[in-house]
Design a protein around this motif. Sequence first.
Motif, PDB file in Angstrom:
ATOM      1  N   GLN A   3       0.580  -1.176  -0.121  1.00 14.87           N
ATOM      2  CA  GLN A   3      -0.075  -0.471   0.332  1.00 14.87           C
ATOM      3  C   GLN A   3       0.606   0.914   0.086  1.00 14.87           C
ATOM      4  O   GLN A   3       1.717   1.245   0.566  1.00 14.87           O
ATOM      5  CB  GLN A   3      -1.029  -0.272   1.196  1.00 14.87           C
ATOM      6  CG  GLN A   3      -1.828   1.069   0.818  1.00 14.87           C
ATOM      7  CD  GLN A   3      -3.008   0.730   2.417  1.00 14.87           C
ATOM      8  OE1 GLN A   3      -3.179   0.035   3.442  1.00 14.87           O
ATOM      9  NE2 GLN A   3      -4.510   1.516   1.954  1.00 14.87           N
ATOM     10  N   VAL A   5       0.838   5.488   0.464  1.00 13.45           N
ATOM     11  CA  VAL A   5      -0.543   6.466   0.316  1.00 13.45           C
ATOM     12  C   VAL A   5       0.044   7.688   0.126  1.00 13.45           C
ATOM     13  O   VAL A   5       0.422   8.389   1.228  1.00 13.45           O
ATOM     14  CB  VAL A   5      -1.199   6.107   1.838  1.00 13.45           C
ATOM     15  CG1 VAL A   5      -2.641   7.354   1.469  1.00 13.45           C
ATOM     16  CG2 VAL A   5      -1.634   5.042   1.727  1.00 13.45           C
ATOM     17  N   TYR A  95       2.141  10.467  -8.449  1.00 15.30           N
ATOM     18  CA  TYR A  95       2.050   9.598  -8.244  1.00 15.30           C
ATOM     19  C   TYR A  95       3.188   8.987  -7.768  1.00 15.30           C
ATOM     20  O   TYR A  95       4.176   9.452  -8.054  1.00 15.30           O
ATOM     21  CB  TYR A  95       1.470   8.498  -8.574  1.00 15.30           C
ATOM     22  CG  TYR A  95       0.187   8.991  -9.623  1.00 15.30           C
ATOM     23  CD1 TYR A  95       0.478   8.835 -10.963  1.00 15.30           C
ATOM     24  CD2 TYR A  95      -1.305   8.015  -8.741  1.00 15.30           C
ATOM     25  CE1 TYR A  95      -1.067   9.748 -11.477  1.00 15.30           C
ATOM     26  CE2 TYR A  95      -2.413   8.342  -9.275  1.00 15.30           C
ATOM     27  CZ  TYR A  95      -2.197   8.901 -10.552  1.00 15.30           C
ATOM     28  OH  TYR A  95      -3.574   9.360 -11.180  1.00 15.30           O
ATOM     29  N   GLY A 114       0.491   4.425  -6.032  1.00 13.94           N
ATOM     30  CA  GLY A 114      -0.838   4.938  -4.426  1.00 13.94           C
ATOM     31  C   GLY A 114      -1.217   5.465  -5.479  1.00 13.94           C
ATOM     32  O   GLY A 114      -1.819   5.505  -6.558  1.00 13.94           O
ATOM     33  N   GLN A 115      -2.945   6.085  -5.142  1.00 14.75           N
ATOM     34  CA  GLN A 115      -3.558   6.729  -6.098  1.00 14.75           C
ATOM     35  C   GLN A 115      -3.733   8.136  -5.788  1.00 14.75           C
ATOM     36  O   GLN A 115      -4.072   9.218  -6.631  1.00 14.75           O
ATOM     37  CB  GLN A 115      -5.019   6.869  -4.697  1.00 14.75           C
ATOM     38  CG  GLN A 115      -5.173   7.461  -3.913  1.00 14.75           C
ATOM     39  CD  GLN A 115      -3.778   7.919  -2.588  1.00 14.75           C
ATOM     40  OE1 GLN A 115      -3.687   7.007  -2.586  1.00 14.75           O
ATOM     41  NE2 GLN A 115      -3.865   9.092  -1.925  1.00 14.75           N
TER      42      GLN A 115
END
Length: 123
Positions: A3, A5, A95, A114-115
């Motif tokens: 993950q 973020v 990103y 990441g988002q």
Amino acid sequence: QVQLVESGGGLVQPGGSLRLSCAASGFIFSAYAMTWVRQVPGKGLEWVSAINSGGGSTSYADSVKGRFTISRDNAKNTLYLQMNSLKLEDTAVYYCAKSLYDSQWYFEALDAWGQGTLVTVSS
């Protein structure tokens, strides 16, 4: 699972500064090179900067060299991008991405993203 973020984006005036952060989890952060990539809405991806696993080697796109600084804190599992002297053309979604390797960061080697966080440079 892996993950990433991102945070720290926002609206800033030309000439201003922002610091982006990317919090990583789900993998051994200190073992892998990390990159920042940006995308102007409706356009392609542009590689911005990269740093090797230990933080001792960095690289920058010509468009940001001398203005942006990439760094990492392996104890905190966090990647940073300090952006100074921001220009209108720096407006994009930024990103962070993880490489498969400790010291290579070509696009095909990026296996987790990441988002994104939006940076808007505007007066």
